[in-house]
Design a protein around this motif. Structure first.
Motif, PDB file in Angstrom:
ATOM      1  N   UNK A   1       5.720  13.127  -5.770  1.00  0.00           N
ATOM      2  CA  UNK A   1       7.006  12.555  -6.193  1.00  0.00           C
ATOM      3  C   UNK A   1       7.190  11.062  -5.909  1.00  0.00           C
ATOM      4  N   UNK A   2       6.661  10.556  -4.790  1.00  0.00           N
ATOM      5  CA  UNK A   2       7.047   9.217  -4.333  1.00  0.00           C
ATOM      6  C   UNK A   2       6.292   8.034  -4.945  1.00  0.00           C
ATOM      7  N   UNK A   3       4.934   8.052  -4.981  1.00  0.00           N
ATOM      8  CA  UNK A   3       4.224   6.834  -5.416  1.00  0.00           C
ATOM      9  C   UNK A   3       4.599   6.401  -6.833  1.00  0.00           C
ATOM     10  N   UNK A   4       4.353   5.115  -7.123  1.00  0.00           N
ATOM     11  CA  UNK A   4       4.658   4.587  -8.465  1.00  0.00           C
ATOM     12  C   UNK A   4       3.837   5.293  -9.538  1.00  0.00           C
ATOM     13  N   UNK A   5       2.646   5.761  -9.139  1.00  0.00           N
ATOM     14  CA  UNK A   5       1.782   6.447 -10.115  1.00  0.00           C
ATOM     15  C   UNK A   5       1.730   7.941  -9.828  1.00  0.00           C
ATOM     16  N   UNK A   6       2.829   8.513  -9.289  1.00  0.00           N
ATOM     17  CA  UNK A   6       2.860   9.929  -8.897  1.00  0.00           C
ATOM     18  C   UNK A   6       2.446  10.818 -10.068  1.00  0.00           C
ATOM     19  N   UNK A   7       1.755  11.919  -9.736  1.00  0.00           N
ATOM     20  CA  UNK A   7       1.247  12.827 -10.776  1.00  0.00           C
ATOM     21  C   UNK A   7       2.361  13.331 -11.694  1.00  0.00           C
ATOM     22  N   UNK A   8       3.496  13.667 -11.108  1.00  0.00           N
ATOM     23  CA  UNK A   8       4.599  14.207 -11.915  1.00  0.00           C
ATOM     24  C   UNK A   8       5.069  13.147 -12.923  1.00  0.00           C
ATOM     25  N   UNK A   9       5.151  11.891 -12.488  1.00  0.00           N
ATOM     26  CA  UNK A   9       5.551  10.807 -13.405  1.00  0.00           C
ATOM     27  C   UNK A   9       4.525  10.658 -14.531  1.00  0.00           C
ATOM     28  N   UNK A  10       3.249  10.835 -14.189  1.00  0.00           N
ATOM     29  CA  UNK A  10       2.188  10.716 -15.208  1.00  0.00           C
ATOM     30  C   UNK A  10       2.333  11.795 -16.281  1.00  0.00           C
ATOM     31  N   UNK A  11       2.565  13.049 -15.834  1.00  0.00           N
ATOM     32  CA  UNK A  11       2.650  14.153 -16.801  1.00  0.00           C
ATOM     33  C   UNK A  11       3.920  14.078 -17.632  1.00  0.00           C
TER      34      UNK A  11
ATOM     35  N   UNK B   1       0.836  -1.212   0.000  1.00  0.00           N
ATOM     36  CA  UNK B   1       0.000   0.000   0.000  1.00  0.00           C
ATOM     37  C   UNK B   1       0.870   1.260   0.000  1.00  0.00           C
ATOM     38  N   UNK B   2       2.046   1.190   0.670  1.00  0.00           N
ATOM     39  CA  UNK B   2       2.955   2.343   0.727  1.00  0.00           C
ATOM     40  C   UNK B   2       3.451   2.755  -0.649  1.00  0.00           C
ATOM     41  N   UNK B   3       3.450   1.803  -1.586  1.00  0.00           N
ATOM     42  CA  UNK B   3       3.937   2.127  -2.933  1.00  0.00           C
ATOM     43  C   UNK B   3       3.023   3.120  -3.642  1.00  0.00           C
ATOM     44  N   UNK B   4       1.772   3.199  -3.207  1.00  0.00           N
ATOM     45  CA  UNK B   4       0.803   4.069  -3.896  1.00  0.00           C
ATOM     46  C   UNK B   4       0.180   5.129  -3.002  1.00  0.00           C
ATOM     47  N   UNK B   5       0.187   4.905  -1.676  1.00  0.00           N
ATOM     48  CA  UNK B   5      -0.529   5.816  -0.768  1.00  0.00           C
ATOM     49  C   UNK B   5       0.446   6.378   0.251  1.00  0.00           C
ATOM     50  N   UNK B   6       0.450   7.706   0.382  1.00  0.00           N
ATOM     51  CA  UNK B   6       1.350   8.385   1.315  1.00  0.00           C
ATOM     52  C   UNK B   6       0.668   8.527   2.677  1.00  0.00           C
ATOM     53  N   UNK B   7       1.400   8.170   3.736  1.00  0.00           N
ATOM     54  CA  UNK B   7       0.862   8.358   5.097  1.00  0.00           C
ATOM     55  C   UNK B   7      -0.269   7.394   5.428  1.00  0.00           C
TER      56      UNK B   7
ATOM     57  N   UNK C   1     -10.586   5.943  -0.466  1.00  0.00           N
ATOM     58  CA  UNK C   1     -10.985   5.142  -1.637  1.00  0.00           C
ATOM     59  C   UNK C   1      -9.766   4.502  -2.293  1.00  0.00           C
ATOM     60  N   UNK C   2      -8.641   5.211  -2.279  1.00  0.00           N
ATOM     61  CA  UNK C   2      -7.416   4.665  -2.879  1.00  0.00           C
ATOM     62  C   UNK C   2      -6.950   3.421  -2.126  1.00  0.00           C
ATOM     63  N   UNK C   3      -7.095   3.435  -0.792  1.00  0.00           N
ATOM     64  CA  UNK C   3      -6.750   2.246   0.005  1.00  0.00           C
ATOM     65  C   UNK C   3      -7.623   1.072  -0.443  1.00  0.00           C
ATOM     66  N   UNK C   4      -8.913   1.342  -0.668  1.00  0.00           N
ATOM     67  CA  UNK C   4      -9.834   0.282  -1.112  1.00  0.00           C
ATOM     68  C   UNK C   4      -9.428  -0.259  -2.473  1.00  0.00           C
ATOM     69  N   UNK C   5      -9.089   0.645  -3.397  1.00  0.00           N
ATOM     70  CA  UNK C   5      -8.717   0.222  -4.750  1.00  0.00           C
ATOM     71  C   UNK C   5      -7.471  -0.664  -4.732  1.00  0.00           C
ATOM     72  N   UNK C   6      -6.478  -0.241  -3.966  1.00  0.00           N
ATOM     73  CA  UNK C   6      -5.231  -1.003  -3.912  1.00  0.00           C
ATOM     74  C   UNK C   6      -5.425  -2.311  -3.160  1.00  0.00           C
ATOM     75  N   UNK C   7      -6.289  -2.283  -2.151  1.00  0.00           N
ATOM     76  CA  UNK C   7      -6.570  -3.496  -1.381  1.00  0.00           C
ATOM     77  C   UNK C   7      -7.207  -4.552  -2.284  1.00  0.00           C
ATOM     78  N   UNK C   8      -8.041  -4.094  -3.216  1.00  0.00           N
ATOM     79  CA  UNK C   8      -8.731  -5.016  -4.135  1.00  0.00           C
ATOM     80  C   UNK C   8      -7.731  -5.833  -4.930  1.00  0.00           C
ATOM     81  N   UNK C   9      -6.628  -5.188  -5.365  1.00  0.00           N
ATOM     82  CA  UNK C   9      -5.643  -5.915  -6.171  1.00  0.00           C
ATOM     83  C   UNK C   9      -4.824  -6.884  -5.318  1.00  0.00           C
ATOM     84  N   UNK C  10      -4.750  -6.616  -4.000  1.00  0.00           N
ATOM     85  CA  UNK C  10      -3.986  -7.500  -3.112  1.00  0.00           C
ATOM     86  C   UNK C  10      -4.831  -8.642  -2.567  1.00  0.00           C
ATOM     87  N   UNK C  11      -6.137  -8.429  -2.494  1.00  0.00           N
ATOM     88  CA  UNK C  11      -7.004  -9.336  -1.727  1.00  0.00           C
ATOM     89  C   UNK C  11      -7.070 -10.754  -2.293  1.00  0.00           C
ATOM     90  N   UNK C  12      -7.008 -10.888  -3.628  1.00  0.00           N
ATOM     91  CA  UNK C  12      -7.190 -12.191  -4.273  1.00  0.00           C
ATOM     92  C   UNK C  12      -8.501 -12.831  -3.819  1.00  0.00           C
TER      93      UNK C  12
END
Length: 463
Positions: A365-375, A16-22, A67-78
């Protein structure tokens, strides 16, 4: 044993830390809840049946990561995982969706999951049978209408063709098919036509409560009347994919798929109830109009969360061991405004922290899908090397925090607005720019955003 998440709580939090800060407390809670599903499965019967899931309420302002925690949890839950807004439900008797529909939706997701797993198991056999069907189309054994598939019954036990076609010719075509030499050739084959029931679709449009009835009637009529087929010209390459899918469907035992899906839904299903504060009765409310429906939805929700049996078209589903994770901003009301029985069914409460300037900088800056990386990736498609100076990123984070403080606090969503506003000119001119390198400096950020962020009235409309 069915597939289930085997990550330890620490591993889940790390993912979860890879996508969500704090929001460490919320991550910790959902990680423990996820692990407890696995732990419960290891407990011997009959104690296993007595262990109920500990449902969670996440409380925090909008845009902080619920909601982001829920979305990421869905991919981990199996596990079967459904995210649904509580505000879309209405009390029984009102027009709209009833709360039991979420269990039906969860089961549908589980059936799709199990069917996909079953399809992967029969992929090899389906490919072999599809190859035989394609050879039947390419080299018919006897004069027959183009596109007719010889029944499987006319094959000998080892799967070879019975009939007057020489084996050597068939084997030559088989080799050409495998080598891809026939991919561009056209074949004519029969495809099923999708049959719709227009009257029922008109009825169910706008009232999702009739969805199940429509689906059930389609099943009944589908069995009563044969499917219509139509002949269609296709490339061999595309036709092979259709045949593989068709053969895989024939090989899958849907009864066992449904049985396993119901079991998986009951034992490891997770439902994320977003915006649960929207169905809480606000203090000081008049008690008229939508307030009645709000409390009614809570009363309807109570037996589902508490544990009941829901009737679906695939069978009965018990909800006793489904994990419910609720979330809400609770701006205008408090969790204590929910009916006491429902509060008691969500024993774990986690508060998510509002985001400040430092968190915004890390989110950029930090998450794998960070806004700056997207732009940067978006601009690279136009051949432009976009770069951000360190102090420019700090400046954006500062402006986002300031605007959130002065106007409505919409959390990290403010960063989307700021980034769009900041790069508006570059995005518009990107195709025609001769200079292929663009550095976003602190001065550029100030020039683009400072006036708007300082004028409170203007920022309400633009940022």
């Amino acid at each position: 044993m069915e597939p289930m998440n085997t990550l330890t709580p620490k591993q889940t939090v790390a993912e979860l830390d890879r996508y969500i800060i704090g929001q460490d407390a919320a991550k910790k809670s959902v990680a423990i809840a996820l692990r407890n599903r696995w732990r419960r499965q290891q407990v011997p019967m009959p104690l296993r049946e007595e262990i109920a899931p500990k449902n969670i309420i996440m409380i925090g302002p909008t845009g902080v990561g619920k909601t982001e925690i829920a979305r990421r949890l869905a991919s981990l839950a199996q596990s079967p995982f459904l995210k649904v807004e509580a505000s879309k439900f209405t009390e029984v008797g009102y027009v709209g969706r009833d709360v039991e529909s979420m269990i039906r939706d969860l089961l549908d997701l589980a059936i799709n999951m199990v069917r996909e797993e079953a399809r992967e198991e029969v992929t090899q056999k389906a490919a072999e049978q599809a190859e035989e069907r394609m050879l039947d189309l390419l080299v018919p054994p006897r004069p027959a209408p183009l596109g007719q598939v010889t029944p499987m019954a006319e094959r000998s036990e080892d799967g070879s063709r019975a009939g007057d076609l020489s084996d050597s010719t068939r084997e030559k075509f088989r080799q050409m098919l495998r080598d891809g030499k026939l991919d561009a050739k056209q074949v004519e084959m029969e495809l099923d036509q999708s049959q719709s029931m227009p009257m029922l679709e008109i009825l169910s449009h706008g009232n999702s409560g009739l969805d199940d009835m429509e689906s059930g009637l389609k099943d009944v009529f589908g069995k009563m009347f044969p499917k219509k087929t139509q002949r269609q010209q296709m490339l061999v390459k595309d036709a092979m994919e259709v045949l593989k899918k068709r053969e895989a469907e024939r090989l899958i035992d849907m009864e066992s798929v449904t049985r396993l899906a119901i079991q998986r839904t009951e034992q490891s299903g997770i439902i994320f109830l977003d915006e649960i504060d929207k169905i809480a009765s606000r203090q000081g409310g008049s008690g008229h109009g939508p307030e009645v429906s709000r409390e009614g939805v809570q009363r309807d929700l109570l037996p589902i969360v508490e544990g009941s049996t829901v009737t679906t078209k695939h069978g009965m589903v018990k909800t006793d061991h489904i994990l419910f994770i609720a979330s809400g901003a609770f701006h205008l009301c408090k969790p204590s405004d929910l009916v006491p029985e429902l509060q008691g069914r969500f024993p774990i409460r986690v508060e998510l922290n509002p985001l400040g300037e430092e968190e915004f900088y890390r989110i950029l800056t930090e998450p794998q899908n960070a806004l700056i990386k997207q732009y940067i990736a978006l601009m690279a498609t136009e051949g432009i090397a976009l770069e951000f100076a360190e102090d420019a990123i700090r400046g954006m984070a500062r402006i986002a925090a300031t605007v959130n403080r002065k106007t409505e606090n919409i959390g990290a969503r403010r960063l989307h607005t700021i980034m769009e506003r900041l790069l508006e000119e570059l995005s518009f001119d990107a195709t025609d720019r001769e200079e292929k390198k663009f550095l976003v400096t602190a001065e550029y950020v100030k020039k683009q955003l400072q006036d708007i962020s300082e004028d409170e009235d203007l920022s309400r409309f633009i940022l």
